[in-house]
Design a protein around this motif. Structure first.
Motif, PDB file in Angstrom:
ATOM      1  N   SER A 171     -59.625 -36.986  49.057  1.00 59.04           N
ATOM      2  CA  SER A 171     -58.841 -36.829  47.829  1.00 59.04           C
ATOM      3  C   SER A 171     -57.626 -35.964  48.135  1.00 59.04           C
ATOM      4  CB  SER A 171     -59.677 -36.152  46.740  1.00 59.04           C
ATOM      5  OG  SER A 171     -59.968 -34.816  47.115  1.00 59.04           O
ATOM      6  N   ASN A 172     -56.722 -35.842  47.185  1.00 62.48           N
ATOM      7  CA  ASN A 172     -55.643 -34.876  47.319  1.00 62.48           C
ATOM      8  C   ASN A 172     -56.191 -33.459  47.155  1.00 62.48           C
ATOM      9  OD1 ASN A 172     -53.261 -36.531  47.654  1.00 62.48           O
ATOM     10  ND2 ASN A 172     -53.569 -37.193  45.539  1.00 62.48           N
ATOM     11  N   VAL A 173     -55.410 -32.489  47.594  1.00 56.03           N
ATOM     12  CA  VAL A 173     -55.715 -31.098  47.259  1.00 56.03           C
ATOM     13  C   VAL A 173     -55.123 -30.863  45.875  1.00 56.03           C
ATOM     14  CG1 VAL A 173     -55.334 -28.688  47.838  1.00 56.03           C
ATOM     15  CG2 VAL A 173     -55.783 -30.347  49.646  1.00 56.03           C
ATOM     16  N   ILE A 174     -55.980 -30.780  44.868  1.00 57.60           N
ATOM     17  CA  ILE A 174     -55.533 -30.799  43.478  1.00 57.60           C
ATOM     18  C   ILE A 174     -55.376 -29.404  42.882  1.00 57.60           C
ATOM     19  CG2 ILE A 174     -56.586 -33.059  43.143  1.00 57.60           C
ATOM     20  CD1 ILE A 174     -58.849 -31.680  41.576  1.00 57.60           C
ATOM     21  N   MET A 175     -55.652 -28.356  43.684  1.00 58.48           N
ATOM     22  CA  MET A 175     -55.571 -26.990  43.149  1.00 58.48           C
ATOM     23  C   MET A 175     -54.200 -26.393  43.408  1.00 58.48           C
ATOM     24  SD  MET A 175     -57.948 -25.103  45.992  1.00 58.48           S
ATOM     25  CE  MET A 175     -57.950 -25.685  47.688  1.00 58.48           C
ATOM     26  N   GLY A 176     -53.813 -25.450  42.550  1.00 53.86           N
ATOM     27  CA  GLY A 176     -52.610 -24.665  42.774  1.00 53.86           C
ATOM     28  C   GLY A 176     -51.337 -25.495  42.765  1.00 53.86           C
ATOM     29  N   ASN A 186     -68.477 -37.786  44.481  1.00 54.13           N
ATOM     30  CA  ASN A 186     -68.445 -39.252  44.491  1.00 54.13           C
ATOM     31  C   ASN A 186     -67.222 -39.720  45.284  1.00 54.13           C
ATOM     32  OD1 ASN A 186     -69.019 -41.940  43.953  1.00 54.13           O
ATOM     33  ND2 ASN A 186     -68.127 -41.903  41.892  1.00 54.13           N
ATOM     34  N   PHE A 187     -67.158 -39.335  46.548  1.00 53.80           N
ATOM     35  CA  PHE A 187     -65.958 -39.655  47.319  1.00 53.80           C
ATOM     36  C   PHE A 187     -65.914 -41.118  47.747  1.00 53.80           C
ATOM     37  CE2 PHE A 187     -68.605 -39.463  51.037  1.00 53.80           C
ATOM     38  CZ  PHE A 187     -67.912 -40.100  52.057  1.00 53.80           C
ATOM     39  N   ASP A 188     -67.079 -41.807  47.769  1.00 51.79           N
ATOM     40  CA  ASP A 188     -67.127 -43.177  48.274  1.00 51.79           C
ATOM     41  C   ASP A 188     -67.757 -44.165  47.306  1.00 51.79           C
ATOM     42  OD1 ASP A 188     -69.734 -42.323  48.346  1.00 51.79           O
ATOM     43  OD2 ASP A 188     -70.056 -42.750  50.469  1.00 51.79           O
ATOM     44  N   GLY A 189     -67.921 -43.778  46.044  1.00 52.25           N
ATOM     45  CA  GLY A 189     -68.516 -44.676  45.062  1.00 52.25           C
ATOM     46  C   GLY A 189     -70.028 -44.637  45.024  1.00 52.25           C
ATOM     47  N   ASN A 190     -70.652 -43.762  45.818  1.00 49.11           N
ATOM     48  CA  ASN A 190     -72.109 -43.691  45.858  1.00 49.11           C
ATOM     49  C   ASN A 190     -72.668 -42.434  45.206  1.00 49.11           C
ATOM     50  OD1 ASN A 190     -72.707 -46.125  47.372  1.00 49.11           O
ATOM     51  ND2 ASN A 190     -71.732 -45.107  49.119  1.00 49.11           N
ATOM     52  N   GLY A 191     -71.837 -41.767  44.407  1.00 48.77           N
ATOM     53  CA  GLY A 191     -72.277 -40.540  43.746  1.00 48.77           C
ATOM     54  C   GLY A 191     -72.067 -40.599  42.254  1.00 48.77           C
ATOM     55  N   GLY A 192     -71.817 -39.447  41.645  1.00 46.50           N
ATOM     56  CA  GLY A 192     -71.629 -39.376  40.201  1.00 46.50           C
ATOM     57  C   GLY A 192     -70.751 -38.206  39.835  1.00 46.50           C
ATOM     58  N   ASN A 239     -60.842 -38.892  42.229  1.00 42.98           N
ATOM     59  CA  ASN A 239     -60.303 -39.362  43.507  1.00 42.98           C
ATOM     60  C   ASN A 239     -58.843 -39.778  43.439  1.00 42.98           C
ATOM     61  OD1 ASN A 239     -62.807 -38.956  44.696  1.00 42.98           O
ATOM     62  ND2 ASN A 239     -63.488 -41.058  44.312  1.00 42.98           N
ATOM     63  N   THR A 240     -58.319 -40.002  42.250  1.00 43.60           N
ATOM     64  CA  THR A 240     -56.918 -40.422  42.107  1.00 43.60           C
ATOM     65  C   THR A 240     -56.018 -39.323  41.543  1.00 43.60           C
ATOM     66  OG1 THR A 240     -57.288 -41.359  39.899  1.00 43.60           O
ATOM     67  CG2 THR A 240     -57.633 -42.812  41.782  1.00 43.60           C
ATOM     68  N   THR A 241     -56.562 -38.137  41.292  1.00 48.09           N
ATOM     69  CA  THR A 241     -55.746 -37.033  40.770  1.00 48.09           C
ATOM     70  C   THR A 241     -54.663 -36.671  41.780  1.00 48.09           C
ATOM     71  OG1 THR A 241     -57.610 -36.157  39.504  1.00 48.09           O
ATOM     72  CG2 THR A 241     -55.777 -34.658  39.918  1.00 48.09           C
ATOM     73  N   ALA A 242     -53.449 -36.507  41.305  1.00 46.59           N
ATOM     74  CA  ALA A 242     -52.304 -36.260  42.184  1.00 46.59           C
ATOM     75  C   ALA A 242     -52.354 -34.851  42.776  1.00 46.59           C
ATOM     76  CB  ALA A 242     -51.004 -36.451  41.409  1.00 46.59           C
ATOM     77  N   GLN A 243     -51.587 -34.658  43.839  1.00 47.22           N
ATOM     78  CA  GLN A 243     -51.476 -33.364  44.494  1.00 47.22           C
ATOM     79  C   GLN A 243     -51.155 -32.266  43.475  1.00 47.22           C
ATOM     80  OE1 GLN A 243     -51.906 -33.085  47.785  1.00 47.22           O
ATOM     81  NE2 GLN A 243     -51.231 -31.007  48.228  1.00 47.22           N
ATOM     82  N   SER A 244     -51.930 -31.186  43.508  1.00 46.67           N
ATOM     83  CA  SER A 244     -51.730 -30.002  42.660  1.00 46.67           C
ATOM     84  C   SER A 244     -51.841 -30.295  41.170  1.00 46.67           C
ATOM     85  CB  SER A 244     -50.362 -29.357  42.954  1.00 46.67           C
ATOM     86  OG  SER A 244     -50.235 -29.021  44.319  1.00 46.67           O
ATOM     87  N   ALA A 245     -52.473 -31.426  40.801  1.00 46.22           N
ATOM     88  CA  ALA A 245     -52.518 -31.838  39.396  1.00 46.22           C
ATOM     89  C   ALA A 245     -53.900 -31.701  38.762  1.00 46.22           C
ATOM     90  CB  ALA A 245     -52.032 -33.281  39.255  1.00 46.22           C
TER      91      ALA A 245
END
Length: 263
Positions: free
Chosen positions: A31-36, A106-112, A160-166
């Motif tokens: 995923s992107n790094v979505i923090m900060g 859920n990085f690969d569709g096998n989680g929740g 998984n689709t959240t943009a960088q820092s978002a």
């Protein structure tokens, strides 16, 4: 007898998982790094297993001017090296470095979603060759550092689709919003200075700090686990790996058992 049997089963599952886990070093999250703001990907020590992606890394939090850097000082083997001492422009007990963690359930569709599982973050409180772990669940537990002023966790949360820092953060007193975020998303990340969560942290002492992050499935079985070492200054004599792992697993075992019997 029942507690001992459950403890043995938990220890067996942890030893099995630790023996078979293959960590990825000095790598990107999927995923992107979505923090900060302006925080880049890379430098993570990652485990990907059973739908989980868990990542840890060290980072320069305060450089010579007091600013944060995207400098992770990875040695490519799960260890990260930083200078000893109080950070420039800061006061004790603020050190030069911080650590950053990422949970993707859920990085690969096998989680929740995040709230469907339990987690353990283990922080080594002893900079010497002896390891002593302070453990808590960074997703489901109450914040163990009330002095931070954060009642509900302020993690950056997304998918998984959240943009960088978002990533989205809940307000410090908004437990309802936080509960809603972890029940509808699968990525949580944060960046922490060591003195916020390592009891007694002293930035002026050379040493080695072990940090671990584990995820447990809906049945309480260990699903994924990653760990790093932060080497500060000249460091200290490292604990041999079997001893370090035994101490860590003992801490995780006690924590998991307490959570199980508290329910």
């Amino acid at each position: 007898m029942k507690k001992l049997k459950i403890a043995a089963l938990l220890l067996g599952s942890m030893l099995s998982a630790s023996a078979s886990a293959t960590l990825l070093y000095d790598t990107n999250l999927t995923s992107n790094v979505i923090m900060g703001s302006g925080i880049s990907n890379g430098g993570f020590t990652v485990d990907q297993a059973n739908g989980f992606e868990l990542g840890l890394r060290g980072k320069i939090r305060h450089n010579a001017t007091g600013a944060a850097e995207n400098t992770f000082n990875s040695n490519g083997d799960g260890t990260y090296s930083f200078d000893v001492g109080v950070a420039p422009t800061q006061s004790s007990p603020t050190g030069v470095w911080s650590f950053e963690w990422s949970i993707n359930s859920n990085f690969d569709g096998n989680g929740g979603f995040l709230n469907g599982y339990t987690y353990i973050l283990g922080l080594d409180t002893d900079p010497s060759a002896t390891a002593a772990f302070f453990t808590f669940d960074p997703i489901n537990d109450v914040n163990p550092n009330p002095s931070s002023g954060v009642v509900a966790w302020d993690h950056s949360i997304g998918n998984n689709t959240t943009a960088q820092s978002a990533g989205v953060e809940s307000a410090s007193n908004d437990a309802a919003t936080y509960a809603g975020l972890i029940s509808s998303n699968n990525v949580a990340q944060n960046s922490w200075k060591p003195h916020w969560y390592i009891p007694g942290f002293d930035p002026t002492v050379d040493g080695i700090y072990d940090i671990s992050l584990s995820a447990f499935d809906a049945n309480g079985g260990l699903a994924a686990s990653t760990s790093i070492q932060i080497i500060v200054g000249a460091g200290a004599t490292a604990v041999p790996e079997p001893q370090t792992m035994a101490l860590l697993l003992t801490g995780l075992l006690g924590f998991a058992a307490r959570k199980k019997f508290a329910k």
